[in-house]
Scaffold this active site. Structure first.
Site, PDB file in Angstrom:
ATOM      1  N   GLY A 136      49.439  32.228  37.914  1.00 40.94           N
ATOM      2  CA  GLY A 136      50.610  32.227  36.897  1.00 40.94           C
ATOM      3  C   GLY A 136      51.503  33.471  36.874  1.00 40.94           C
ATOM      4  N   LYS A 157      47.428  33.735  31.685  1.00 34.86           N
ATOM      5  CA  LYS A 157      46.448  33.365  32.773  1.00 34.86           C
ATOM      6  C   LYS A 157      45.151  34.229  32.496  1.00 34.86           C
ATOM      7  CE  LYS A 157      48.513  36.724  36.117  1.00 34.86           C
ATOM      8  NZ  LYS A 157      49.567  36.942  35.161  1.00 34.86           N
ATOM      9  N   HIS A 194      43.411  44.099  27.275  1.00 34.90           N
ATOM     10  CA  HIS A 194      42.465  43.295  27.712  1.00 34.90           C
ATOM     11  C   HIS A 194      41.262  43.750  27.097  1.00 34.90           C
ATOM     12  CE1 HIS A 194      44.321  41.025  30.921  1.00 34.90           C
ATOM     13  NE2 HIS A 194      45.458  41.669  30.630  1.00 34.90           N
ATOM     14  N   GLU A 205      33.461  47.562  36.782  1.00 36.48           N
ATOM     15  CA  GLU A 205      34.581  48.067  37.530  1.00 36.48           C
ATOM     16  C   GLU A 205      34.749  48.002  39.084  1.00 36.48           C
ATOM     17  OE1 GLU A 205      36.521  51.398  35.677  1.00 36.48           O
ATOM     18  OE2 GLU A 205      36.065  50.728  33.619  1.00 36.48           O
TER      19      GLU A 205
END
Length: 176
Positions: A7, A13, A50, A62
């Site tokens: 998206g 998204k 987030h 990560e």
């Protein structure tokens, strides 16, 4: 199940992928691909938003440039939420704007092989990049081209592809 979720910027998204991950019965591992660069406060705020949305029990990995080993090391029953492929691609651009084409090609091919082989379920978040004009800057053109080609390759490997616009998912491939 391998699921590509694409998206535009601010399309929803990542939130859609997170909702799918919340419904997963097994362990969830969030694979963060963004590189934190000094002096970018706005990007740091984006990362913090987030992080605040994710449940504390999700494991965090990560990822650096070598994303394939993360997928290769995943277990059956585990769900990996990889967010996002565009940020992963950015890791191959130096501070001077130079692009590590050889390193990118090697890691891209390894990722596609690992994605096809992993026993884990995978949600891949990416940016839909191909609806604009061809960029004038060479660095931006390379980014748009490489991410567009990566998205096409990922969509081929994935059993499901969803486009998210205005927070609404639209099934492009696979079960709705």
């Amino acid at each position: 199940m391998k699921h590509l979720i694409t998206g535009g910027a601010r399309s929803g998204k990542s939130r859609h992928a997170e909702q799918l991950a919340l419904a997963h019965a097994g362990p969830v591992r969030y694979v963060a691909t963004a590189e934190r660069r000094a002096g970018d406060g706005a990007f740091a705020e984006r990362i913090a938003r987030h992080q605040q949305r994710r449940p504390a029990h999700w494991q965090l990995t990560e990822a650096g440039q070598a994303l394939a080993p993360v997928l290769a090391g995943a277990a059956a029953g585990e769900l990996l939420l990889v967010d996002c492929m565009g940020m992963w691609l950015m890791r191959f651009f130096g501070a001077d704007g130079g692009f590590d084409q050889a390193g990118w090609q090697r890691q891209r091919d390894a990722l596609l092989a690992a994605l096809a082989a992993t026993p884990a379920s995978v949600l891949l978040v990416t940016n839909e990049i191909g609806w604009g004009v061809v960029p004038l800057g060479a660095e931006t053109r390379v980014f748009v081209d490489e991410l567009g080609w990566l998205n096409q390759a990922l969509a081929t490997v994935c059993q499901q592809v969803t486009l998210v616009a205005c927070g609404q998912p639209l099934c492009l491939k696979g079960p709705a």
